[in-house]
Design a protein around this motif. Structure first.
Motif, short mmCIF file in Angstrom:
data_model
loop_
_atom_site.label_atom_id
_atom_site.label_comp_id
_atom_site.label_asym_id
_atom_site.label_seq_id
_atom_site.Cartn_x
_atom_site.Cartn_y
_atom_site.Cartn_z
N MET A 187 -30.40 -42.21 -68.83
CA MET A 187 -29.03 -42.44 -68.40
C MET A 187 -28.89 -42.34 -66.89
SD MET A 187 -25.65 -40.56 -69.95
CE MET A 187 -24.00 -41.16 -69.59
N ALA A 188 -29.72 -41.52 -66.24
CA ALA A 188 -29.63 -41.31 -64.80
C ALA A 188 -29.99 -42.55 -64.01
CB ALA A 188 -30.52 -40.14 -64.38
N GLU A 189 -30.76 -43.46 -64.58
CA GLU A 189 -31.20 -44.63 -63.83
C GLU A 189 -30.04 -45.55 -63.45
OE1 GLU A 189 -34.15 -46.48 -66.25
OE2 GLU A 189 -35.60 -44.85 -66.00
N LYS A 190 -29.14 -45.84 -64.40
CA LYS A 190 -28.02 -46.73 -64.10
C LYS A 190 -26.66 -46.07 -64.29
CE LYS A 190 -30.27 -51.16 -64.81
NZ LYS A 190 -30.18 -52.50 -65.47
N GLY A 191 -26.65 -44.81 -64.69
CA GLY A 191 -25.40 -44.08 -64.79
C GLY A 191 -24.68 -44.29 -66.11
N GLY A 192 -23.52 -43.65 -66.23
CA GLY A 192 -22.72 -43.74 -67.44
C GLY A 192 -21.56 -42.75 -67.37
N ILE A 193 -20.85 -42.62 -68.49
CA ILE A 193 -19.69 -41.73 -68.55
C ILE A 193 -19.83 -40.83 -69.77
CG2 ILE A 193 -17.17 -41.60 -68.71
CD1 ILE A 193 -17.06 -44.42 -67.53
N ILE A 194 -19.72 -39.53 -69.55
CA ILE A 194 -19.77 -38.53 -70.62
C ILE A 194 -18.41 -37.85 -70.73
CG2 ILE A 194 -20.76 -36.32 -71.34
CD1 ILE A 194 -22.68 -38.55 -71.79
N GLY A 195 -17.91 -37.73 -71.95
CA GLY A 195 -16.65 -37.03 -72.19
C GLY A 195 -16.90 -35.60 -72.63
N ILE A 196 -16.28 -34.65 -71.94
CA ILE A 196 -16.30 -33.24 -72.34
C ILE A 196 -14.99 -32.99 -73.08
CG2 ILE A 196 -16.48 -30.85 -71.56
CD1 ILE A 196 -17.76 -31.89 -68.99
N LEU A 197 -15.04 -32.88 -74.39
CA LEU A 197 -13.85 -32.73 -75.21
C LEU A 197 -13.60 -31.26 -75.50
CD1 LEU A 197 -14.52 -35.61 -77.78
CD2 LEU A 197 -13.57 -35.75 -75.47
N ILE A 198 -12.41 -30.78 -75.15
CA ILE A 198 -12.04 -29.39 -75.38
C ILE A 198 -10.86 -29.37 -76.36
CG2 ILE A 198 -11.39 -27.20 -74.34
CD1 ILE A 198 -12.46 -28.17 -71.69
N ASP A 199 -11.11 -28.83 -77.53
CA ASP A 199 -10.11 -28.81 -78.60
C ASP A 199 -9.44 -27.43 -78.64
OD1 ASP A 199 -8.56 -29.08 -80.81
OD2 ASP A 199 -10.20 -29.38 -82.24
N TRP A 200 -8.13 -27.42 -78.42
CA TRP A 200 -7.35 -26.17 -78.45
C TRP A 200 -6.40 -26.17 -79.65
CZ3 TRP A 200 -7.62 -21.70 -75.69
CH2 TRP A 200 -8.38 -21.69 -74.53
N SER A 201 -6.86 -26.59 -80.81
CA SER A 201 -6.03 -26.55 -82.01
C SER A 201 -5.99 -25.12 -82.53
CB SER A 201 -6.59 -27.49 -83.08
OG SER A 201 -6.55 -28.84 -82.64
N CYS A 202 -4.80 -24.53 -82.60
CA CYS A 202 -4.66 -23.12 -82.91
C CYS A 202 -3.59 -22.88 -83.97
CB CYS A 202 -4.30 -22.31 -81.66
SG CYS A 202 -5.56 -22.36 -80.36
#
Length: 391
Positions: free
Chosen positions: A247-262
């Motif tokens: 992935m580092a060669e041409k890049g990309g997008i990573i989503g960090i999903l934080i779920d606060w369902s309480c």
């Protein structure tokens, strides 16, 4: 006449009717009646109460995010020589809105100056004479503004001259492996604060039990350290099902999903963030035109003549996406859903006339008979093979 009409109106207005109840002993009708009741009660308890938590009032989360990346790496290339990279160089821009970008690969074009030079060969730039070039013309895919002259690009090729930053960039070759592939060992601290104003509840992902000493030494792991807010970049990409070095060669997008369902009916300590990771950009082999993530920027120098080093940077953008819903007991929602449940149950008795009609095979449909007396009630029971219950 008028008195008679008024008397009739009052008689109709103040009438009150009650339904006549007939107790029928029939295994078929009784089974249908009880089964329908059971299904409605199971739906209310299993889905409305346990799954949907219909007794609660809900509110969507309000969130803010800040990030801080740390790490060092070194590269040794023919274009840039031996170079140490720190966070001020590979995180672009230094502060992002719920996202951050980490540089992983670069193509550099050093020593550019503004001058006239031959355009890179393309269908719109090839020429045989000055007549083939238009002064002031700029193609969207060109590198500059044409001067109107046709000049030699090489011994065999002539192109229109352009006024641009020269020499032009050559991005036909992307370095493999990526120059900054060791960025997988960088770490990022994600600070996230959330609020549920309706419930007067606020919290952050640095939980109360996390101390300064723990924060300096922990790294997130889904099993051993699920609440540590410091993440290794390589681990996040791997959890998203990707290989960091590829992935580092041409890049990309990573989503960090934080779920606060309480569920705020429980103590506050049980309301904690849940982290998941996913690749956001398209990776489908059947439709993978213009893959990855890149952009250009430049570093300028002026020693009498303005020069610059053009950098086409490839990298991974990390988007922090916070979502969740909190629920808390509400008397109003409880009454509304309880009322709906009782309404469903009250409809069962009224609907059981249909099964009676459908199961009757020896007499004409009795649902069409008005039941206005005990005699008709007995006829109904006889039609379905039932017997009246003695008081």
């Amino acid at each position: 006449m008028a008195a008679g009409c008024w008397s009739g109106f009052l008689h109709c207005f103040f009438d009150y009717e009650t339904p006549k109840t007939i107790v029928i002993y029939s295994k078929r009708v009784g089974a249908i009646f009880r089964l329908t009741q059971f299904l409605i009660i199971a739906y209310i308890i299993g889905y409305v109460v346990l799954v949907q938590k219909g007794y609660q009032e809900n509110e969507a989360v309000i969130s803010s995010v800040s990030t801080k990346v740390k790490g060092y790496t070194v590269t040794n290339s023919s274009a840039m020589g031996l170079r140490v990279w720190d966070v001020t160089e590979y995180v672009i821009p230094p502060q992002g809105a719920d996202s951050f970008f980490v540089l992983t690969n670069i193509i550099t074009t050093p020593g550019q100056t503004q001058q006239a030079c031959p355009e890179v060969p393309s269908p719109s730039s090839l020429c045989q004479s000055d007549a083939d070039c238009t002064e002031g013309y700029s193609d969207p895919h060109s590198n500059g503004i044409q001067t109107g002259l046709c000049v030699n690009y090489s011994d065999t090729v002539m192109t229109c001259q352009v006024l641009a930053w020269c020499p032009h960039e050559d991005d036909s070759f992307v370095p493999k492996p990526a120059l900054l592939e060791s960025a997988e060992n960088f770490t990022v601290l994600v600070k996230n604060s959330v609020r549920y104003p309706r419930f007067r509840f606020s919290k952050r992902n640095i939980l109360p039990h996390i101390t300064s000493s723990y924060l300096k030494n922990c790294t997130y792991h889904s099993s051993t350290a699920p609440h540590c807010p410091i993440f290794r970049l390589g681990d996040m990409v791997r959890e998203a099902g990707q290989d960091f070095r590829t992935m580092a060669e041409k890049g990309g997008i990573i989503g960090i999903l934080i779920d606060w369902s309480c569920d705020l009916d429980w103590p506050e300590k049980y309301c904690t963030p849940q982290y998941t990771f996913v690749r956001m950009d398209n990776t489908s082999p059947s439709n993978n035109i213009a893959p990855g993530y890149n952009f250009r920027f430049a570093k300028y120098c002026n020693n009498g003549t303005e020069t610059r080093t053009l950098i086409k940077g490839y990298g991974i953008r990390f988007d922090v996406i916070v979502f969740g819903t909190a629920g808390k007991f509400s008397p109003l929602m409880t009454v509304v859903n309880l009322g709906a449940a009782l309404t469903f149950l009250s409809l069962v008795s009224g609907r059981c006339g249909t099964p009676i009609t459908l199961t009757s095979t020896r007499h004409r449909p009795v649902a069409s008979r008005p039941i206005s007396s005990a005699v008709h009630g007995l006829e109904l029971m006889t039609a379905v093979g039932a017997h009246p219950r003695r008081a």
